[in-house]
Design a protein around this motif. Structure first.
Motif, short mmCIF file in Angstrom:
data_model
loop_
_atom_site.label_atom_id
_atom_site.label_comp_id
_atom_site.label_asym_id
_atom_site.label_seq_id
_atom_site.Cartn_x
_atom_site.Cartn_y
_atom_site.Cartn_z
N MET A 200 0.84 -1.21 0.00
CA MET A 200 0.00 0.00 0.00
C MET A 200 0.87 1.25 0.00
N LEU A 201 1.99 1.16 0.71
CA LEU A 201 2.91 2.29 0.76
C LEU A 201 3.46 2.59 -0.64
N GLU A 202 3.83 1.54 -1.35
CA GLU A 202 4.32 1.73 -2.73
C GLU A 202 3.19 2.26 -3.61
N MET A 203 2.00 1.65 -3.50
CA MET A 203 0.87 2.09 -4.34
C MET A 203 0.63 3.58 -4.12
N ALA A 204 0.58 4.00 -2.85
CA ALA A 204 0.26 5.40 -2.55
C ALA A 204 1.38 6.32 -3.03
N SER A 205 2.62 5.94 -2.74
CA SER A 205 3.70 6.87 -3.10
C SER A 205 3.93 6.89 -4.61
N LEU A 206 3.46 5.85 -5.31
CA LEU A 206 3.63 5.82 -6.77
C LEU A 206 2.41 6.33 -7.50
N GLY A 207 1.47 6.92 -6.76
CA GLY A 207 0.39 7.64 -7.42
C GLY A 207 -1.04 7.31 -7.04
N ALA A 208 -1.30 6.15 -6.41
CA ALA A 208 -2.70 5.81 -6.08
C ALA A 208 -3.17 6.69 -4.94
N LYS A 209 -3.95 7.71 -5.25
CA LYS A 209 -4.21 8.70 -4.21
C LYS A 209 -5.34 8.29 -3.26
N VAL A 210 -5.74 7.02 -3.30
CA VAL A 210 -6.79 6.57 -2.41
C VAL A 210 -6.39 6.75 -0.93
N LEU A 211 -5.10 6.67 -0.63
CA LEU A 211 -4.61 6.99 0.72
C LEU A 211 -3.39 7.89 0.60
N GLN A 212 -3.29 8.88 1.49
CA GLN A 212 -2.07 9.70 1.47
C GLN A 212 -0.88 8.84 1.95
N THR A 213 0.24 8.94 1.27
CA THR A 213 1.40 8.10 1.57
C THR A 213 1.77 8.11 3.06
N ARG A 214 1.79 9.30 3.62
CA ARG A 214 2.20 9.46 5.02
C ARG A 214 1.28 8.67 5.96
N SER A 215 -0.01 8.58 5.60
CA SER A 215 -0.94 7.86 6.47
C SER A 215 -0.58 6.37 6.50
N VAL A 216 -0.09 5.85 5.38
CA VAL A 216 0.27 4.42 5.34
C VAL A 216 1.56 4.21 6.14
N GLU A 217 2.49 5.16 6.01
CA GLU A 217 3.74 5.06 6.79
C GLU A 217 3.42 5.00 8.28
#
Ligand code: ADP
Ligand code: ASP
Ligand code: MG
Length: 419
Positions: A200-217
């Protein structure tokens, strides 16, 4: 009884009717005896409007004032939700970032949460009062309002879940979970019942804006169980936490060992906000890369993908790399200023590119994922301009005109299409 953090994004609170719908989701949990803290975004489109006004007032504005303007949308929705809950007989109180308080650093516009003391809110939630919380905002060391970057309400929710030691953090949005790729682009995309934090972290940081990257971290660091789900499913059709069937509700973002069926590729993400910089005919000798990337680093410009061509004559080569499109004008300026030091013949910048990434923990143990990808794209005559890889992802840069074709091709290739 569970302590729940529920977060509702912009489309879920777009008008009073939708906020009433949110209140019914909260009521379901309260009626089941669960304790709730509810984080809300601004009404859909509201933050964009506020950002546009700040830019119109002055393109180079003071970021402290930007934060005080753009954080205001969430105040309205938090208050409205509290009023509606109260009118339904549910004790509720709204909270702004500084009241909790959500402490952040001083990076206005993209602040990071440093800590959340929150004793008062915790004791009130434990006593059965619903807290409706303005997402996206905090308070900086100078006592001024900060915001957490676009999409930051997800991060507010996860940070509050960690601070309150909540049993779960439910992210309600306009899709019913995390899909194998953006369902708006590929109609055959499928909902993933579970996805690991890492993927999910990769998905978010690579563009899937369904979750903000920082929230997954944050969720990964604090072990917060995240459930991404739809606010558009009728509240009456959902079971309250504790009684619900997690595999049939949304997507659970959890640790890898909670996932039995591991796919080689779990998802595909895309990012349109990349820009490509090419330096033609630079000397092929030690020190040149440092001469290019040193000044960019000093100017705080992040470089993502890098490709250096093979030199035919042993003397000159071409160098291509990507930066965020917003950074392109500054990157070009920095490189023009450093032209004599670097020594290149021509400098080109372009924004008509897209980065597409395939992600999956199964790649760690499977060879050939990249080879399959390159072959399938070649068959579609899609040229790859740059490549980067990590243990669980492969990213390519291509001409933006082929975005949808490439995503659909890869989605089928890795067996992700719904039947
Ligand atoms: P919210 O306002 O609720 O925070 P966002 O617009 O930020 O919602 O995020 C939800 C959107 O993310 C969806 O409407 C969808 O188009 C997009 N999206 C991109 N990639 C994915 C994906 N892999 N799975 C689900 N949604 C995705
Ligand atoms: N309202 C903010 C935004 O649009 C924060 C969020 O919705 O998460 O970016
Ligand atoms: Mg969002």
């Amino acid at each position: 009884m569970a302590l729940l953090v529920m977060k509702f994004g912009g489309t879920s609170v777009a008008d009073i009717d939708r906020i009433r719908n949110v209140a019914r989701h909260v009521k379901r949990e309260v009626d089941a005896g669960n304790q709730c803290a509810v984080v809300v975004s601004a009404m859909a489109g509201h933050t964009n409007q506020l950002v546009a006004w700040a830019k119109e007032a002055s393109p180079l504005h003071d970021m402290r004032e930007y934060d005080s303007i753009v954080s205001s949308g969430e105040l309205i929705t938090a208050g409205l939700l509290a009023i509606i809950l109260q009118s339904m007989g549910i004790p509720a109180r709204s909270w702004q970032g500084w009241q909790i308080p959500i402490h952040t650093d001083d990076a206005h516009g993209a602040a990071r949460i440093t800590d959340i003391p929150g004793q008062e809110i915790r004791s009130r939630v434990m006593a059965g009062e619903v807290a409706t919380i303005a997402g996206f905002q905090g308070i900086g060391p100078d006592g001024r309002v900060t915001t957490l970057g676009r999409g930051g309400s997800d991060t507010s929710a996860v940070a509050i879940a960690a601070a309150l030691q909540a049993d779960r953090c439910d992210i309600y949005t306009d899709v019913d979970g995390v899909y194998t790729t953006d369902p708006r682009i590929v109609s055959k995309a499928q909902r993933l019942a579970r996805i690991s934090y890492e993927e999910m972290l990769e998905m978010a940081s690579l563009g899937a804006k369904v979750l903000q990257t920082r929230s997954v971290e944050l969720a990964m660091a604090y072990g917060v169980r995240l459930l991404v789900r739809s606010s558009f499913t009728a509240p009456e059709d959902c079971q309250p936490a504790g009684k619900d069937d997690l595999d049939n509700t949304g997507t659970l973002v959890c640790s890898e060992d909670e996932i039995l069926e591991k796919q080689i590729v779990s998802g595909i993400a895309y990012a349109k906000d990349e820009a490509k910089v090419t330096l033609l005919r630079i000397a092929d000798k030690p020190g040149v890369a440092a001469a290019v990337f040193g000044p960019l680093a000093e100017a705080n410009i992040n470089v993502d993908m890098i490709v250096q061509n093979v030199s035919h004559d042993g003397q000159y080569t071409d160098l291509t790399f990507t930066v965020q499109d917003g950074d392109l004008p500054r990157a070009m300026q920095v490189l023009e200023e450093a032209k004599d030091k670097i020594g290149y013949e021509e400098l080109r910048g372009a924004t008509d590119v897209v980065k597409i990434s395939v992600i999956g923990v199964g790649m760690r143990s499977h060879a050939g994922v990249a080879a399959q990808m390159f072959k399938a794209l070649a068959e579609r005559k899609i040229n790859i301009e740059a490549i980067t890889t990590s243990e669980i992802k492969i990213s390519i840069l291509i001409d933006a005109a082929y975005e949808e074709l490439a995503i659909r091709t890869l989605h089928s290739l890795y067996g992700l299409d719904a039947a």
